[in-house]
Write a protein that holds these residues in place. Structure first.
Motif, mmCIF file in Angstrom:
data_model
loop_
_atom_site.group_PDB
_atom_site.id
_atom_site.type_symbol
_atom_site.label_atom_id
_atom_site.label_comp_id
_atom_site.label_asym_id
_atom_site.label_seq_id
_atom_site.Cartn_x
_atom_site.Cartn_y
_atom_site.Cartn_z
ATOM 1 N N SER A 4 30.668 12.742 -38.319
ATOM 2 C CA SER A 4 31.573 13.025 -39.423
ATOM 3 C C SER A 4 31.744 11.785 -40.275
ATOM 4 O O SER A 4 31.533 10.654 -39.830
ATOM 5 C CB SER A 4 32.933 13.475 -38.871
ATOM 6 O OG SER A 4 33.463 12.496 -38.027
ATOM 7 N N SER A 79 38.690 22.682 -31.334
ATOM 8 C CA SER A 79 37.312 22.664 -30.856
ATOM 9 C C SER A 79 36.354 22.118 -31.910
ATOM 10 O O SER A 79 35.180 21.899 -31.628
ATOM 11 C CB SER A 79 36.872 24.079 -30.447
ATOM 12 O OG SER A 79 36.997 24.977 -31.533
ATOM 13 N N ASN A 80 36.852 21.895 -33.111
ATOM 14 C CA ASN A 80 36.035 21.358 -34.202
ATOM 15 C C ASN A 80 35.961 19.836 -34.075
ATOM 16 O O ASN A 80 36.991 19.162 -34.099
ATOM 17 C CB ASN A 80 36.661 21.743 -35.543
ATOM 18 C CG ASN A 80 35.820 21.293 -36.732
ATOM 19 O OD1 ASN A 80 34.939 20.444 -36.612
ATOM 20 N ND2 ASN A 80 36.109 21.847 -37.899
ATOM 21 N N ASP A 82 35.280 17.660 -36.119
ATOM 22 C CA ASP A 82 35.777 16.961 -37.305
ATOM 23 C C ASP A 82 37.301 16.942 -37.368
ATOM 24 O O ASP A 82 37.886 16.260 -38.210
ATOM 25 C CB ASP A 82 35.233 17.617 -38.578
ATOM 26 C CG ASP A 82 33.732 17.426 -38.713
ATOM 27 O OD1 ASP A 82 33.227 16.397 -38.220
ATOM 28 O OD2 ASP A 82 33.067 18.294 -39.286
ATOM 29 N N PRO A 295 29.918 20.882 -30.229
ATOM 30 C CA PRO A 295 31.236 21.432 -29.912
ATOM 31 C C PRO A 295 31.260 22.366 -28.711
ATOM 32 O O PRO A 295 32.239 22.414 -27.986
ATOM 33 C CB PRO A 295 31.634 22.174 -31.191
ATOM 34 C CG PRO A 295 30.869 21.492 -32.268
ATOM 35 C CD PRO A 295 29.573 21.073 -31.651
#
Length: 320
Positions: A4, A79-80, A82, A295
């Motif tokens: 990210s 769960s992301n 980013d 993820p």
């Protein structure tokens, strides 16, 4: 998955106050939405259907799901990769999810304060909550990254299993079997790598970008030389002091460290400069991430990949 984009250095500092306000507002939405119902509805009796489990973060959710097997249904709020758990702003959907949970796992130690507030706004009779920081004795202001402490991970495994057996005593033997299989088989390579690194590389000096590495280094018996104040500043999104930056630069320039470890999901300009400096000095560089990458990876696959990379970097640096 690509890393990210670097987070602005002051992001967490600027959002601390906003996080509390946002969680409070969502708590009111949840309380008024009818999802928790007046005094709260009782969950299903033990042994009836799967235990509804909510994990604030997917790394704990992965462990909870594998320990519960077919007798649990796990929902992860974050769960992301980013998303920053420190600054996460819960939604009304999250409030509904939490309201239906029989068992909840949160990290604690200030890492996910929004989760505790969300639970308080959605009281449910008979719900059990595990706060990892409280379990392992780390108080507010301590290092919150307990999933990077192998010893703490095993304490969490013990507690989750005990909680499942208390919630659903009819399936206690099943949960014991799940725990045994998880620790001996699923975590087999994880445990072996930890043992191997401790045995071969204890006291090896390393550097790191932030405090997420500290619990792992402590368990592996590695000597983390980076100033704690520098590690904390990067982790919290504040600017390290000029003195700390100079110390880290000196450690790298003088090859006082054998390996440099950085969180590639939080690669600030200071960290990027240190990575380049370490590479220029021939110091092996390896990475960790704050949340599972990719993820959907299991806790053990994620951690094993990182431990293998660390072991290879240590082997290259020391010749053993």
């Amino acid at each position: 998955m690509a890393a990210s984009a670097p987070r602005p250095p002051a992001r967490r500092r600027l959002r601390l106050a906003l996080r509390s306000a946002a969680a409070g507002a969502l708590a009111l939405v949840a309380a008024c939405s009818g999802s928790s119902g007046g005094g709260g509805s009782s969950p299903a009796a033990p042994g009836v259907g799967a235990i509804q489990v909510v994990a604030a973060e997917n790394f704990w959710g992965s462990i909870a799901g594998q320990l519960g097997g077919e007798h649990v249904k796990v929902t992860n709020i974050i769960s992301n990769p980013d998303a920053d758990p420190h600054d996460y702003e819960p939604t009304a959907g999250d409030a509904r999810t939490v309201a239906g949970a029989r068992y909840v796992v949160v990290n604690g130690v200030g890492y996910d304060a929004w989760a505790t507030k969300l639970l308080a706004a959605n009281p449910v009779s008979g719900r059990t909550m595990l706060t990892v920081g409280e379990l392992v004795g780390v108080k507010e202001g301590g290092n919150p990254h307990r999933w990077y402490s192998p010893s703490d991970v095993h304490r969490v495994i013990e507690q989750i299993t005990a909680d499942y057996k208390r919630i659903d005593p009819a399936d206690a033997a099943y949960f014991d079997r799940q725990k045994t299989a998880f620790e001996s088989q699923a975590l087999g390579r994880y445990n072996q790598l930890i043992s191997d690194i401790r045995t071969r590389y204890a006291d090896t000096p390393i550097g790191a970008s932030e405090s997420i590495v500290t619990p792992l280094a402590e368990d592996l018996k590695l000597k983390l030389l980076t100033p704690e104040s520098f590690l904390d500043a990067v982790s919290e999104g504040t600017d390290p002091t000029a003195q700390d930056k100079a110390t880290v630069d000196q450690q790298i320039g003088g090859r006082q460290i054998k390996v440099y470890v950085y969180n590639r999901q939080n690669s600030t300009p200071d960290v990027q400069a240190q990575v380049k400096a370490a590479e220029a000095q021939g110091i092996p560089v390896t990475t960790v991430t704050e949340t599972p990458d990719p993820p959907g990876a299991s806790f053990q696959d994620w951690q094993v990949g990182q431990l293998r990379s660390l072991e290879q970097a240590l082997a290259t640096a020391t010749g053993r």
